[in-house]
Design a protein around this motif. Structure first.
Motif, PDB file in Angstrom:
ATOM      1  N   LEU A 416      51.586  36.618  45.007  1.00 20.42           N
ATOM      2  CA  LEU A 416      49.792  36.701  45.003  1.00 20.42           C
ATOM      3  C   LEU A 416      49.471  37.110  46.486  1.00 20.42           C
ATOM      4  O   LEU A 416      48.428  37.877  46.480  1.00 20.42           O
ATOM      5  N   LYS A 417      50.245  36.901  47.773  1.00 19.20           N
ATOM      6  CA  LYS A 417      50.082  36.905  48.906  1.00 19.20           C
ATOM      7  C   LYS A 417      49.426  38.243  48.915  1.00 19.20           C
ATOM      8  O   LYS A 417      49.172  39.573  49.953  1.00 19.20           O
ATOM      9  N   ASP A 418      50.465  39.293  47.912  1.00 20.29           N
ATOM     10  CA  ASP A 418      50.236  40.854  48.335  1.00 20.29           C
ATOM     11  C   ASP A 418      49.423  41.421  47.362  1.00 20.29           C
ATOM     12  O   ASP A 418      49.302  42.700  47.157  1.00 20.29           O
ATOM     13  N   CYS A 419      48.354  40.713  46.794  1.00 24.86           N
ATOM     14  CA  CYS A 419      47.859  40.945  45.532  1.00 24.86           C
ATOM     15  C   CYS A 419      46.061  41.345  45.972  1.00 24.86           C
ATOM     16  O   CYS A 419      44.936  41.951  44.419  1.00 24.86           O
ATOM     17  N   ILE A 420      45.596  40.878  47.087  1.00 28.58           N
ATOM     18  CA  ILE A 420      44.279  40.970  47.698  1.00 28.58           C
ATOM     19  C   ILE A 420      43.981  43.048  47.628  1.00 28.58           C
ATOM     20  O   ILE A 420      44.984  43.344  48.271  1.00 28.58           O
ATOM     21  N   GLY A 421      43.183  42.838  46.918  1.00 27.00           N
ATOM     22  CA  GLY A 421      42.529  44.183  46.840  1.00 27.00           C
ATOM     23  C   GLY A 421      43.626  45.029  45.668  1.00 27.00           C
ATOM     24  O   GLY A 421      42.454  45.430  44.933  1.00 27.00           O
ATOM     25  N   LYS A 422      44.383  44.536  44.687  1.00 29.52           N
ATOM     26  CA  LYS A 422      45.166  45.106  43.886  1.00 29.52           C
ATOM     27  C   LYS A 422      43.974  44.855  42.517  1.00 29.52           C
ATOM     28  O   LYS A 422      43.278  43.362  42.313  1.00 29.52           O
ATOM     29  N   THR A 423      43.908  45.824  41.801  1.00 28.88           N
ATOM     30  CA  THR A 423      43.110  46.300  40.285  1.00 28.88           C
ATOM     31  C   THR A 423      44.328  45.136  39.156  1.00 28.88           C
ATOM     32  O   THR A 423      45.437  46.031  38.761  1.00 28.88           O
ATOM     33  N   VAL A 424      43.697  43.728  38.224  1.00 30.23           N
ATOM     34  CA  VAL A 424      44.630  43.072  37.542  1.00 30.23           C
ATOM     35  C   VAL A 424      44.449  44.428  36.332  1.00 30.23           C
ATOM     36  O   VAL A 424      43.903  44.457  36.008  1.00 30.23           O
ATOM     37  N   ASP A 425      45.654  44.250  35.239  1.00 30.20           N
ATOM     38  CA  ASP A 425      45.603  44.545  33.867  1.00 30.20           C
ATOM     39  C   ASP A 425      45.786  43.739  32.944  1.00 30.20           C
ATOM     40  O   ASP A 425      45.875  43.537  31.635  1.00 30.20           O
ATOM     41  N   ARG A 426      46.383  42.312  33.767  1.00 33.34           N
ATOM     42  CA  ARG A 426      45.556  41.131  32.380  1.00 33.34           C
ATOM     43  C   ARG A 426      45.084  40.184  33.110  1.00 33.34           C
ATOM     44  O   ARG A 426      44.277  40.043  34.436  1.00 33.34           O
ATOM     45  N   TYR A 427      44.322  39.068  32.579  1.00 33.97           N
ATOM     46  CA  TYR A 427      43.676  37.602  32.535  1.00 33.97           C
ATOM     47  C   TYR A 427      44.545  37.174  33.269  1.00 33.97           C
ATOM     48  O   TYR A 427      45.259  36.849  33.238  1.00 33.97           O
ATOM     49  N   ILE A 428      43.472  36.570  34.172  1.00 29.88           N
ATOM     50  CA  ILE A 428      44.712  35.518  34.859  1.00 29.88           C
ATOM     51  C   ILE A 428      43.725  34.004  34.766  1.00 29.88           C
ATOM     52  O   ILE A 428      42.522  34.042  35.142  1.00 29.88           O
ATOM     53  N   TYR A 429      44.452  32.962  34.547  1.00 26.63           N
ATOM     54  CA  TYR A 429      43.928  31.827  34.156  1.00 26.63           C
ATOM     55  C   TYR A 429      44.345  30.449  34.236  1.00 26.63           C
ATOM     56  O   TYR A 429      45.174  30.084  33.781  1.00 26.63           O
ATOM     57  N   VAL A 430      43.675  29.583  34.122  1.00 29.37           N
ATOM     58  CA  VAL A 430      43.902  28.052  33.866  1.00 29.37           C
ATOM     59  C   VAL A 430      42.956  27.086  32.809  1.00 29.37           C
ATOM     60  O   VAL A 430      42.582  27.648  32.324  1.00 29.37           O
ATOM     61  N   TYR A 431      44.553  27.052  32.193  1.00 26.45           N
ATOM     62  CA  TYR A 431      43.788  26.231  30.438  1.00 26.45           C
ATOM     63  C   TYR A 431      44.577  24.830  30.494  1.00 26.45           C
ATOM     64  O   TYR A 431      45.275  24.225  31.312  1.00 26.45           O
TER      65      TYR A 431
END
Length: 465
Positions: A416-431
């Motif tokens: 997570l700490k290295d993900c800023i600026g990265k484009t995701v290829d899957r949904y990230i969510y809380v349920y």
């Protein structure tokens, strides 16, 4: 409303037919519990009981036709695979209709960014890249506001500029927190684009006597398909739902065969006769007890009035500055050291009150017509005591960095700490609620990082698929 399914099944049982067919319990006592009673009313498609997928003017056909009369719709069908099956069927039906009408075009979909995860799963199955409709958020809580005509116009203009044909537009109204979108004015912009409304949390609206609230139901707001979860706000079993094509739909005749086709695709070939009986009885009960909805909203108004009189130190009751369903109760923290999970945990441990959902700054409580004056009084008294308990339990908030959380991006998996600026290829969510924090094609921003971190901090699990 007549109880066509219940009466026909009771008549069938009285004839003492011997079941050499499914289901395997053979309507006999097995477990020595209440489940044995359910077995007695659990059937399959035998002669005389109609077939959901191939109706022949039997009990299911009559029941759904009568439900349509009660709701004042063009078409109403029962859903025994939950609202998810209705959303899948509606989106596939709309996509097929548009593709047949406008073949060999570039396609997209107009999707409100706060839609349920089932919508995003359908987009993946259809292999459609959506254009998102971004409703604004409450700046203090992050709660989505309703989709406005202007929000919708921006997404529609983007589709036109790129020469895309929208297969459908889909909105959630009311939201998890009870906020309505401007369905009536949005529908006027759709022309022949099917407008689908996920009204899972508004199944009670058609039965209200209060005209303004009742007309906030998308059934009466010029939409094309409306899906409602009966079990969320009405006396019905989990997984029971209903789908409508409203009378005011401009494409009702054209859309009907597509919807019926895909309801058979996404609903079980062995429909639950238990669920269909419960759906029918639920609708009949609501039709016969509209006065109970009047007294229920009186109780809700009294509760809200009492909450406004009490000077709570640590939280307040959410009251949006736009159209909303006031039966949905959202408790918002007024102190950064008190989060939603803390409120939910204390309510459960100290007062046996279990909330629907906890978020970073708030908790959501689902009320229904089955809540009594005593229930609401107990909740109010518990909140008074909760306020005092929280004052004594305040602690400094410590951030959890999420150093062990791996997220998938188009460039590979990163912490997570290295993900800023990265484009995701899957949904990230809380349920719950199942609304993506980040969707495929979107970059993880500092704001997303902070939101994910906050969710981890209060003990939420982050999902990615």
């Amino acid at each position: 409303m007549k109880k066509n399914i219940e009466e026909t099944i009771n008549s069938y049982i009285s004839k003492d037919y011997k079941p050499w067919h499914m289901p395997g319990h053979k309507r006999k006592k097995v477990f020595g519990s209440y489940l044995d009673e359910l077995f007695l009313y659990d059937f399959t498609e035998v002669p005389g009981l109609d077939d959901y997928h191939h109706p022949e003017n039997g009990m299911i056909t009559r029941s759904q036709l009568e439900a349509s009369v009660q709701y004042k719709t063009f078409l109403t069908r029962y859903l025994f695979n939950g609202s998810t099956s209705g959303i899948l069927a509606a989106l596939y039906a709309s996509a097929s209709y548009i593709k047949d009408k406008y073949p060999d075009k570039k396609y997209t979909a107009l999707v409100a960014r706060n839609c349920h995860t089932s919508v995003y799963n359908t987009l993946s199955l259809l292999q459609i890249n959506p254009i998102y409709i971004y409703p604004s958020k409450d700046k203090d809580t992050g709660i989505y506001k309703g989709v406005t005509k202007e929000d919708f116009t921006r997404a529609l203009d983007e589709a036109k500029k790129s020469d895309f044909i929208p297969l459908f537009a889909i909105l959630t109204s009311p939201t998890y927190e009870g906020v309505f979108s401007d369905i009536k004015n949005i529908s006027k912009l759709c022309y022949d684009i099917p407008l689908i409304v996920d009204e899972a949390h508004g199944a009670h609206l058609p039965f209200l006597s209060e005209k303004k609230l009742r007309e906030n139901s998308a059934i009466y707001s010029l939409s094309d398909v409306v899906i409602q979860s009966l079990h969320k706000t009405l006396p019905s079993l989990t997984q029971t739902a209903i789908i409508h094509i409203p009378k005011e739909s401009k494409i009702k005749e054209e859309l009907k065969p597509y919807l019926i086709r895909y309801l058979s695709v996404f609903q079980s070939t062995s429909p639950s006769y238990i669920f269909m009986q419960v759906i029918e009885k639920c609708i009949a009960w609501c039709c016969d007890n509209r006065d109970k909805f009047i007294s229920y909203y009186d109780l809700i108004d009294d509760f809200r009035f009492n909450m406004s009189l009490n000077n709570f130190k640590n939280f307040h009751l959410f009251t949006p500055d736009e159209d909303f369903d006031r039966s949905r109760l959202v408790i918002i923290s007024d102190d950064m050291s008190i989060n939603g999970e803390m409120i939910a945990k204390t309510l459960s441990q100290e007062f046996n009150i279990v909330v629907e959902m906890s978020a970073d700054r708030y908790v959501t409580l689902v009320s229904s017509v089955m809540d009594s004056a005593d229930d609401l009084h107990y909740l109010y008294e518990s909140l008074i005591k909760l306020d005092d308990l929280l004052s004594r339990e305040k602690t400094d908030v410590k951030k959890i960095p999420g150093s062990d959380l791996l997220l998938s991006t188009v460039d590979g998996a990163f912490y997570l700490k290295d993900c800023i600026g990265k484009t995701v290829d899957r949904y990230i969510y809380v349920y719950p609620p199942g609304i993506p924090i980040v969707a495929p094609g979107e970059e993880i921003t500092k704001k997303h990082f902070d939101e994910i971190t906050e969710m981890l901090m209060i003990g939420k699990k982050i999902y990615q698929n």
